[in-house]
Design an enzyme around this catalytic site. Structure first.
Site, PDB file in Angstrom:
ATOM      1  N   SER A  27       0.807  -1.217   0.000  1.00 51.84           N
ATOM      2  CA  SER A  27       0.000   0.000   0.000  1.00 51.84           C
ATOM      3  C   SER A  27       0.840   1.268   0.000  1.00 51.84           C
ATOM      4  CB  SER A  27      -0.960  -0.037   1.188  1.00 51.84           C
ATOM      5  OG  SER A  27      -1.787  -1.169   1.095  1.00 51.84           O
ATOM      6  N   LYS A  60      -1.051  -4.077  -3.403  1.00 54.98           N
ATOM      7  CA  LYS A  60      -2.343  -3.467  -3.067  1.00 54.98           C
ATOM      8  C   LYS A  60      -2.348  -2.035  -3.569  1.00 54.98           C
ATOM      9  CE  LYS A  60      -5.590  -2.324   0.567  1.00 54.98           C
ATOM     10  NZ  LYS A  60      -5.499  -0.860   0.479  1.00 54.98           N
TER      11      LYS A  60
END
Length: 467
Positions: A382, A407
């Site tokens: 992320s 992600k």
């Protein structure tokens, strides 16, 4: 300003509890004013995303000047009534019905959720879901929460989920202000930016001192914040825990101006560890920095560490993002900017309309220009992938280790009126080289650490992609 998170769900990697202008029309199904969350930014605090959300269950504040005094007076009365209603519900959450809580969660998803390739969301199916769930009996709050869990699970998005009141209360470490406020930028009648309090931590320092939702922030310790971004204002608000900060606020649209002293209360702990190492028989001084997560202290403490290492003679750096599952999107963006030249792209983002792709770029010269190695592994996710891809694609660093988690989605966290919350996927991002990170991850340049002369040579020959 909404605070946005990008961390994998707890079911997959057991990360810390999770981390954005689109206007949402107020619903006609209920008069319950939505309680905007301090955590609602990527988030927020991701102002560059153009994904800042109004409260789904209350009208967006008016930003247009009315030429008639009667219209202004009417607007002020409506604003006062709305704030009184919200204060009443905060003081007595039991007044909120179970049906209200379920409807509130449904409306947030309806206004904000961005479907992924694997999700099963459509406006038609989601409307049917509302009719189905509200057609069942909701005798207890626990039952309402279970219904919300099942409703969100039906979306097929592992990142969109429900937070119990206890889980939501743990989000305070992502408070970027230190006093429990969430700020949102609003243009005034002259087109200049003013800052409004979008949300508060209930019983937090600012709320206890008398700051209210809808207040306009005018100054911090005597510094006028008009025209400043929310991120800049939050940076001025920050300071050591248990110290005091003076803020000047204007209550509501038409209320009085008040000077308020607020005691800072930082919950976040530093995520930065650093040391100086020597290689090449002592000829090369390496500044090693370990960043554990992107919380409210990440950028500030990373800058401190980098400056100290430079002062100690570091000429190259290792940024360790292994097992860093992410956190605040804006902290990741701001940290990436520390290494990039003015005008270089940090990331591209998109909301519900995929054709509306936005680029986020560095606005100033870099703090660090020395060669950098970024350590990554399968749990680098992320916000960590934002930093890794930004530095790699702009030829500022090489990546060493394993392929990253993959992600590329952004969540916003919204508080419901009973103190619970929902985490909703609201956007996605791709790397400066237009790599779709989600589900793919980022491949490293090396599996093992190369020699520093090899790093320097590779970076000198690196070619940035155009556009």
């Amino acid at each position: 300003m909404s605070i946005f998170f990008c961390t994998p769900p707890s079911s997959s990697l057991s990360p810390p509890p999770t981390t954005p202008h689109r206007h949402h029309k107020p619903p006609t199904s209920t008069s319950l004013p939505h309680k905007p969350s301090l955590i609602s930014s990527l988030t927020g605090a991701a102002l560059s995303f153009n994904l800042i959300f109004f409260s789904p269950l209350s009208p967006p504040p008016s930003i247009a000047a009315d030429s008639t005094s009667s219209a202004v007076q009417f607007e002020c009365r409506e604003e006062d009534r709305r704030l009184e209603d919200e204060q009443r519900l905060r003081n007595a959450p039991e007044l909120v019905t179970n049906e209200d809580i379920v409807t509130e969660a449904w409306q947030i998803v309806n206004d904000s959720f961005i479907g992924t390739d694997r999700s099963r969301w459509s406006p038609q199916s989601w409307l049917q879901k509302k009719e189905d769930v509200l057609g069942t009996s909701l005798p207890t709050r626990s039952k309402a929460h279970d219904v919300i869990r099942r409703m969100l699970s039906s979306l097929g998005d592992p990142y969109t989920r429900f937070l119990s009141p206890a889980q939501f209360s743990k989000m305070a470490r992502y408070d970027m202000s230190g006093i429990g406020v969430n700020l949102r930028e609003i243009p005034d009648e002259n087109g200049e930016v003013k800052l409004k309090v979008l949300g508060l931590i209930l019983d937090g320092p600012a709320h206890t001192a008398g700051v209210r939702q809808g207040d306009e922030l005018l100054s911090v310790n005597g510094v006028n914040v008009k025209g400043k971004s929310a991120f800049e204002a939050l940076s001025i608000l920050q300071g050591p825990s248990e110290t005091s900060v003076n803020i000047m606020v204007k209550h509501g649209n038409c209320g009085p101006v008040q000077s308020i002293d607020v005691q800072r209360q930082l919950v976040a702990k530093t995520p930065v560890f650093y040391r100086l190492e020597q290689t090449d028989n002592g000829n090369t001084k390496v500044g090693y920095v370990r960043l554990k997560e992107f919380n409210a202290l990440a950028r500030k403490d990373l800058v401190t560490a980098m400056k100290r290492l430079q002062g100690m003679g570091a000429t190259v750096f290792v940024l360790d993002l292994r097992d860093n599952l992410g956190g605040l999107v804006q902290e990741g963006i701001e940290i990436a900017k520390l290494f990039l030249n003015e005008g270089e792209t940090v990331i591209y983002t998109a909301g519900r309309e995929p054709q509306n792709v936005k680029s986020i770029v560095a606005e100033t010269s870099p703090l660090i220009t020395a060669p950098v190695i970024v350590l990554v592994n399968k749990n680098t996710a992320s916000a960590s992938e934002i930093v890794a891809s930004a530095l790699h694609d702009n030829c500022r660093a090489i990546l060493v280790g394993e392929r990253t988690y993959g992600k590329g989605l952004i969540q916003s966290v919204f508080e419901l009126h009973d103190g619970s919350g929902v985490v909703v996927t609201v956007g996605k991002y791709v790397s400066p080289n237009h790599l779709d990170i989600n589900g793919n991850g980022i491949d490293p340049d090396y599996k093992k650490l190369p020699a520093w002369n090899e790093v320097a040579e590779r970076l000198s020959k690196c070619q940035k992609q155009q556009g």
